[in-house]
Scaffold this active site. Sequence first.
Site, PDB file in Angstrom:
ATOM      1  N   GLU A  49      32.644  32.858  32.793  1.00 59.78           N
ATOM      2  CA  GLU A  49      33.788  33.599  33.333  1.00 59.78           C
ATOM      3  C   GLU A  49      34.570  34.298  32.228  1.00 59.78           C
ATOM      4  OE1 GLU A  49      34.263  34.418  36.206  1.00 59.78           O
ATOM      5  OE2 GLU A  49      33.134  33.005  37.408  1.00 59.78           O
ATOM      6  N   TYR A 132      42.877  34.822  37.417  1.00 57.15           N
ATOM      7  CA  TYR A 132      41.521  34.944  37.928  1.00 57.15           C
ATOM      8  C   TYR A 132      40.646  33.763  37.503  1.00 57.15           C
ATOM      9  CZ  TYR A 132      36.657  35.719  38.127  1.00 57.15           C
ATOM     10  OH  TYR A 132      35.342  35.494  38.351  1.00 57.15           O
ATOM     11  N   ASP A 150      39.433  39.432  41.586  1.00 51.91           N
ATOM     12  CA  ASP A 150      39.045  40.229  40.419  1.00 51.91           C
ATOM     13  C   ASP A 150      38.873  41.682  40.896  1.00 51.91           C
ATOM     14  OD1 ASP A 150      36.723  40.042  41.930  1.00 51.91           O
ATOM     15  OD2 ASP A 150      35.478  40.284  40.166  1.00 51.91           O
TER      16      ASP A 150
END
Length: 359
Positions: A49, A132, A150
């Site tokens: 991520e 996020y 996102d």
Amino acid sequence: MTLKQLTLPSAAVLLAWYDRHHRDLPWRVSPSMAARGILPDPYHIWLSEVMLQQTTVAAVKAYFAKFVSRWPTVGDLAAAPVDDVMAAWAGLGYYARARNLKKCADAVASEHGGRFPDTEEGLRALPGIGDYTSAAVAAIAFDRQAAVMDGNVERVISRLYAISTPLPAAKPLMKQKVVALTPPVRPGDFAQAMMDLGATICTPKRPACALCPFNGSCEALQLHDPEHFPVKAAKKTKPVRQGAAFVAVNDAGKILLRRRIDSGLLGGMTEVPTTAWTARIDGDMTVDAAPFAANWQACGTVVHVFTHFELRLSIFRASVGARSKSNDGWWEPVTNLDAQALPTVMKKAIAQAIPRAFD
DNA sequence: CACGCGTGGGT
DNA sequence: TACCCAAGCGT
């Protein structure tokens, strides 16, 4: 004319689409595995991520493999020297991510016993983890009902509800919509499904609406204008800056390198000596700002485009004695440049002066 | 809230 | 070609 009645978007419909059309990615477990309670390694999800922040899947894959192979656990990453991490990150961009990645690993190792916090709030407190990433890791790695938003999700939501307020002002409304849509079951799959949908179907240009599981629920499609969403503020024109870079090679085949300060552009990364990068003044740069006197030879210009400006670097090369000294920096064998934390702009500068440097 | 912060791939 | 932009974060 009358408009066809839209059905409400349903998480179950999207999850059924995801079961058939999900992307297979190195950090994922398949939805069938997740359905049996097999969750992915939180370290893998966190690492991927962070790498994926503003970065494409295609660019991330090789870096993810390299990091996991070299540092199999968050504890291994915490034990690594920060300069090794920066060198491994070189080329991926947004280098503050690498510094924060290391800080986060250190915090997880020293303050959390080597295990990531399993809640959105706990994750959000760690370096480099924002709204996020905390939601994504909580949902995907820990099966928490966290709503992920996102760029993909913004696009899907803005089209589903034909939100005409420009970004970023529309974000709170979009977040409301995602929260309302996120299901209590399979929240991680739902988050990944929204992102896969945005990446493969609900694309910025020419979305494949005929294949979309939400095509009976999409207000933007009903308006015949999905590409119009999301609405964004106009971009500013990119200024041009100019500078010079100096590639010194000594008789021992070593090149003079320096470490940039930790803050700001390319913070903590390695560079060849350069002038400051200033607003463009027409005309060529001179050798006045070279790190020391030498027989500097002009060898062309490198143009490199950053997010917020374009850089035109005049490149100078000099051959010097093996005993040459410099006030700062170090002499590195040209054969060892691959192990250095050189950002792409510096590799381009060095390659301009030494065309075979990275062969 | 606006801005600084990289790079490579797609169109 | 010259854009656009990609699983954002910190200040």
